[in-house]
Design an enzyme around this catalytic site. Structure first.
Site, PDB file in Angstrom:
ATOM      1  N   ASN A  12      85.541  47.765  73.274  1.00 55.50           N
ATOM      2  CA  ASN A  12      84.904  49.019  73.690  1.00 55.50           C
ATOM      3  C   ASN A  12      83.753  48.678  74.629  1.00 55.50           C
ATOM      4  O   ASN A  12      82.806  47.985  74.247  1.00 55.50           O
ATOM      5  CB  ASN A  12      84.373  49.718  72.440  1.00 55.50           C
ATOM      6  CG  ASN A  12      84.166  51.206  72.597  1.00 55.50           C
ATOM      7  OD1 ASN A  12      83.767  51.849  71.647  1.00 55.50           O
ATOM      8  ND2 ASN A  12      84.437  51.774  73.761  1.00 55.50           N
TER       9      ASN A  12
ATOM     10  N   GLN B 263      80.670  53.865  76.655  1.00 52.71           N
ATOM     11  CA  GLN B 263      79.449  54.536  76.230  1.00 52.71           C
ATOM     12  C   GLN B 263      78.221  53.754  76.693  1.00 52.71           C
ATOM     13  O   GLN B 263      78.246  52.517  76.764  1.00 52.71           O
ATOM     14  CB  GLN B 263      79.368  54.665  74.692  1.00 52.71           C
ATOM     15  CG  GLN B 263      80.012  55.924  74.134  1.00 52.71           C
ATOM     16  CD  GLN B 263      81.517  55.804  74.060  1.00 52.71           C
ATOM     17  OE1 GLN B 263      82.063  54.746  73.754  1.00 52.71           O
ATOM     18  NE2 GLN B 263      82.208  56.898  74.344  1.00 52.71           N
TER      19      GLN B 263
ATOM     20  N   CYS C   5      78.750  56.524  68.071  1.00 52.82           N
ATOM     21  CA  CYS C   5      79.546  55.438  68.640  1.00 52.82           C
ATOM     22  C   CYS C   5      79.334  54.208  67.776  1.00 52.82           C
ATOM     23  O   CYS C   5      78.325  53.508  67.904  1.00 52.82           O
ATOM     24  CB  CYS C   5      79.158  55.160  70.090  1.00 52.82           C
ATOM     25  SG  CYS C   5      80.084  53.794  70.832  1.00 52.82           S
ATOM     26  N   GLY C   6      80.279  53.951  66.897  1.00 51.98           N
ATOM     27  CA  GLY C   6      80.144  52.832  65.967  1.00 51.98           C
ATOM     28  C   GLY C   6      80.163  51.481  66.648  1.00 51.98           C
ATOM     29  O   GLY C   6      79.355  50.590  66.330  1.00 51.98           O
ATOM     30  N   ASN C   7      81.094  51.301  67.587  1.00 56.30           N
ATOM     31  CA  ASN C   7      81.166  50.020  68.286  1.00 56.30           C
ATOM     32  C   ASN C   7      79.898  49.780  69.104  1.00 56.30           C
ATOM     33  O   ASN C   7      79.396  48.657  69.182  1.00 56.30           O
ATOM     34  CB  ASN C   7      82.391  49.984  69.209  1.00 56.30           C
ATOM     35  CG  ASN C   7      83.688  49.896  68.431  1.00 56.30           C
ATOM     36  OD1 ASN C   7      83.731  49.338  67.341  1.00 56.30           O
ATOM     37  ND2 ASN C   7      84.753  50.448  68.985  1.00 56.30           N
TER      38      ASN C   7
ATOM     39  N   ARG D 175      87.057  61.314  73.536  1.00 52.32           N
ATOM     40  CA  ARG D 175      86.433  62.473  74.162  1.00 52.32           C
ATOM     41  C   ARG D 175      85.342  62.030  75.142  1.00 52.32           C
ATOM     42  O   ARG D 175      84.427  61.293  74.789  1.00 52.32           O
ATOM     43  CB  ARG D 175      85.809  63.363  73.073  1.00 52.32           C
ATOM     44  CG  ARG D 175      85.123  64.608  73.571  1.00 52.32           C
ATOM     45  CD  ARG D 175      84.421  65.353  72.455  1.00 52.32           C
ATOM     46  NE  ARG D 175      83.313  64.596  71.876  1.00 52.32           N
ATOM     47  CZ  ARG D 175      82.338  65.138  71.148  1.00 52.32           C
ATOM     48  NH1 ARG D 175      82.348  66.432  70.884  1.00 52.32           N
ATOM     49  NH2 ARG D 175      81.371  64.397  70.648  1.00 52.32           N
TER      50      ARG D 175
ATOM     51  N   CYS E 150      87.541  52.432  69.563  1.00 54.67           N
ATOM     52  CA  CYS E 150      86.624  53.509  69.215  1.00 54.67           C
ATOM     53  C   CYS E 150      86.299  53.382  67.738  1.00 54.67           C
ATOM     54  O   CYS E 150      87.173  53.571  66.883  1.00 54.67           O
ATOM     55  CB  CYS E 150      87.236  54.872  69.525  1.00 54.67           C
ATOM     56  SG  CYS E 150      86.165  56.261  69.070  1.00 54.67           S
TER      57      CYS E 150
ATOM     58  N   SER F 277      84.185  55.175  65.681  1.00 58.88           N
ATOM     59  CA  SER F 277      84.205  56.382  64.856  1.00 58.88           C
ATOM     60  C   SER F 277      85.636  56.852  64.613  1.00 58.88           C
ATOM     61  O   SER F 277      85.943  57.415  63.553  1.00 58.88           O
ATOM     62  CB  SER F 277      83.367  57.491  65.490  1.00 58.88           C
ATOM     63  OG  SER F 277      83.884  57.884  66.739  1.00 58.88           O
TER      64      SER F 277
END
Length: 301
Positions: free
Chosen positions: A15, A47, A76-78, A216, A224, A226
């Site tokens: 990511n 992101q 955004c977890g990553n 999104r 991703c 999340s």
């Protein structure tokens, strides 16, 4: 106020993340800067994680998250793992508490370099996701794409992990589906008034999933975090797996699974890697940037 700030090009399981240090400033990274950075192949990203001074007592930082189209993201977890690695390298700390628009996130870096992020609580109520229609049971909503009598994708699980997700269960490798074609249609479907992350999930075993996500505001993404959390929770919620699973993110070039643990206290813990690539300086207003060659040669973060 200086025109430029430090930033790092990083990735979380592929990511693509830009971590931008906005501490000491009152302004924000502009949508125009995000769009300009994404337009450059060298700084193309999924992101931006902009680190700001803490706004709440007891937190280490406020994290403002932007998608590559300049819109705001709630989670955004990553990217959060990338922030942890960057700040850990700077401070020597291994435990952090962040504020985001989605709430408070706690994270820790382990001795092996893997990073765990408490992604908070999943939300299942239709109005909290949100959906445009009321569903009593959001573990299977009425939505399909393709012919009515032979849909290609249908009956996703819907939920929120701070951002809306739809999980479509598939019986073969998610890479075999034309997600680049279906993703935009589903992301922007009237069912999702705030749009949605679209994930294809294949059950490998009662403790493993294989996933691929159209994100999104970012599009077809290599990973991703999340969405991995949403997939794991939805799988457990529908009896497909247990509450702790390994996620093989099919589109990621980094063949390390994410571990997702939906604990009995309802918190979702995501554990995975983060990787620094290079650093530089960027104007958060325009997106003009330069690469820090000296730091790269020294192996600095």
């Amino acid at each position: 106020m200086a025109d430029t700030v430090e930033f790092a090009k990083m990735n979380g399981l592929g990511n693509k993340i830009l971590v931008i240090d906005m501490r000491g400033r009152k302004d924000m990274v502009t949508p125009e800067a995000a769009i300009a950075l994404n337009a450059d192949p060298a700084t193309q990203f999924d992101q931006i994680m902009a680190i700001h001074d803490p706004r709440v007592s007891g937190t280490d930082a406020f994290i403002d998250i932007l998608n590559c189209d300049g819109t705001k993201a709630q989670a955004c977890g990553n990217g959060t793992r990338c922030v942890v690695q960057a700040l850990s390298s700077e401070t020597g700390k291994t435990s952090f508490t962040f504020q985001t628009v989605a709430g408070i996130l706690n994270a820790v870096e382990h001795e092996d370099g893997m990073i765990s992020v408490d992604m908070g609580l999943p939300h299942f109520r239709w109005s909290d996701i949100p959906l445009s229609e009321e569903f009593h049971d959001t573990s299977r909503i009425e939505l399909q794409i393709g012919p009515i009598d032979a849909p290609i994708l249908h009956s996703p699980a819907a939920m929120s992990m701070g951002n809306p997700h739809a999980i479509f269960w598939v019986d073969r490798d998610p890479m075999e589906f034309d997600l680049e074609r279906f993703g935009p249609l589903l992301e922007n479907h009237p069912m999702f008034p705030e749009k949605a992350n679209i994930t294809l999930a294949q059950v490998i075993s009662d403790s493993a999933l294989r996933t691929r996500t159209w994100e999104r505001g970012a599009g077809l993404t290599l990973a991703c975090g999340s969405a991995a959390c949403a997939s794991a929770v939805s799988a457990a919620r529908t009896g497909r797996t247990g509450r702790k699973v390994a996620i093989d993110v099919a589109s990621s070039p980094i063949r390390v699974p994410l571990t997702i643990d939906w604990r009995e206290d309802n918190h979702v813990i995501m554990t995975g890697p983060a990787e620094w690539e290079w650093s530089g300086s960027v104007d958060p207003v325009t997106g003009a940037w330069s690469r820090d060659v000296a730091a790269e040669q020294q192996g600095a973060v």
